[in-house]
Design a protein around this motif. Structure first.
Motif, PDB file in Angstrom:
ATOM      1  N   ALA A  69       0.944  -1.145   0.024  1.00  0.00           N
ATOM      2  CA  ALA A  69      -0.028  -0.013   0.001  1.00  0.00           C
ATOM      3  C   ALA A  69       1.032   1.263   0.079  1.00  0.00           C
ATOM      4  O   ALA A  69       1.628   1.475   0.860  1.00  0.00           O
ATOM      5  CB  ALA A  69      -0.762   0.008   1.221  1.00  0.00           C
ATOM      6  N   ALA A  70       0.753   2.262  -0.923  1.00  0.00           N
ATOM      7  CA  ALA A  70       1.808   3.093  -1.293  1.00  0.00           C
ATOM      8  C   ALA A  70       1.080   4.414  -1.750  1.00  0.00           C
ATOM      9  O   ALA A  70       0.360   4.556  -2.449  1.00  0.00           O
ATOM     10  CB  ALA A  70       2.920   2.803  -2.122  1.00  0.00           C
ATOM     11  N   MET A  71       1.689   5.387  -0.981  1.00  0.00           N
ATOM     12  CA  MET A  71       1.143   6.814  -1.618  1.00  0.00           C
ATOM     13  C   MET A  71       1.768   6.968  -3.230  1.00  0.00           C
ATOM     14  O   MET A  71       2.641   6.531  -3.154  1.00  0.00           O
ATOM     15  CB  MET A  71       1.557   7.896  -0.750  1.00  0.00           C
ATOM     16  N   LEU A  72       1.064   7.704  -3.936  1.00  0.00           N
ATOM     17  CA  LEU A  72       1.525   8.462  -5.216  1.00  0.00           C
ATOM     18  C   LEU A  72       2.075   9.627  -5.216  1.00  0.00           C
ATOM     19  O   LEU A  72       1.343  10.341  -4.540  1.00  0.00           O
ATOM     20  CB  LEU A  72       0.587   7.936  -6.249  1.00  0.00           C
ATOM     21  N   ASP A  73       3.025   9.873  -5.797  1.00  0.00           N
ATOM     22  CA  ASP A  73       3.710  11.278  -5.649  1.00  0.00           C
ATOM     23  C   ASP A  73       2.990  12.101  -6.903  1.00  0.00           C
ATOM     24  O   ASP A  73       2.010  11.437  -7.532  1.00  0.00           O
ATOM     25  CB  ASP A  73       4.970  11.413  -5.833  1.00  0.00           C
ATOM     26  N   ARG A  77       4.043   8.262  -9.319  1.00  0.00           N
ATOM     27  CA  ARG A  77       4.802   7.012  -8.971  1.00  0.00           C
ATOM     28  C   ARG A  77       4.590   6.794  -7.401  1.00  0.00           C
ATOM     29  O   ARG A  77       4.416   7.487  -6.574  1.00  0.00           O
ATOM     30  CB  ARG A  77       6.417   7.531  -9.134  1.00  0.00           C
ATOM     31  N   PRO A  78       4.485   5.126  -7.229  1.00  0.00           N
ATOM     32  CA  PRO A  78       4.471   4.632  -5.674  1.00  0.00           C
ATOM     33  C   PRO A  78       5.670   5.505  -4.787  1.00  0.00           C
ATOM     34  O   PRO A  78       6.827   5.606  -5.294  1.00  0.00           O
ATOM     35  CB  PRO A  78       4.657   3.242  -5.916  1.00  0.00           C
ATOM     36  N   GLY A  90       8.794   0.292 -14.783  1.00  0.00           N
ATOM     37  CA  GLY A  90       7.701  -0.355 -15.224  1.00  0.00           C
ATOM     38  C   GLY A  90       6.598  -0.306 -14.453  1.00  0.00           C
ATOM     39  O   GLY A  90       5.439  -0.096 -14.957  1.00  0.00           O
ATOM     40  N   CYS A  91       6.724  -0.245 -13.073  1.00  0.00           N
ATOM     41  CA  CYS A  91       5.653  -0.061 -12.161  1.00  0.00           C
ATOM     42  C   CYS A  91       4.995   1.384 -12.441  1.00  0.00           C
ATOM     43  O   CYS A  91       3.821   1.539 -12.453  1.00  0.00           O
ATOM     44  CB  CYS A  91       6.012  -0.409 -10.768  1.00  0.00           C
TER      45      CYS A  91
END
Length: 103
Positions: A69-73, A77-78, A90-91
């Motif tokens: 579970a990651a915040m996006l900038d 981007r995670p 690629g992600c």
């Protein structure tokens, strides 16, 4: 006759300048419209990703093959993104395209 030719040349040159300016303006607005459409698509794709209660996107990390579970900038981007790493690149691209594996 000489005055008519001068007037004709003057009008032609002014019309040609106006046409060139119009073409530059048109190319600029077409480019801006395309950029806006791309930004809209990326934002729409990122918003459609599932997230948790804290607003973090639920994705499967390509690099470590684990759920995250990651915040996006601001560039979608995670937070775990590492520039230059092929899996992270690629992600980030998959997030922008809306084809990232989620959970």
């Amino acid at each position: 006759m000489s005055d008519e030719r001068r007037l004709e040349r003057f009008l032609r040159s002014k019309l040609q300048e106006a046409g060139e300016q119009y073409e530059q303006f048109r190319e600029s607005t077409d480019r801006q419209l395309e950029e806006a459409q791309q930004a809209y698509e990326v934002a729409k794709n990122a918003r459609q990703l599932p997230s948790d209660d804290e607003g973090r996107v639920k994705l499967v990390c390509r690099r470590y093959a684990e759920r995250r579970a990651a915040m996006l900038d601001e560039e979608y981007r995670p937070a775990c993104y590492e520039a230059g790493h092929p899996d992270c690149e690629g992600c980030a691209e998959d997030v922008r395209e809306g084809r990232i594996e989620t959970w």
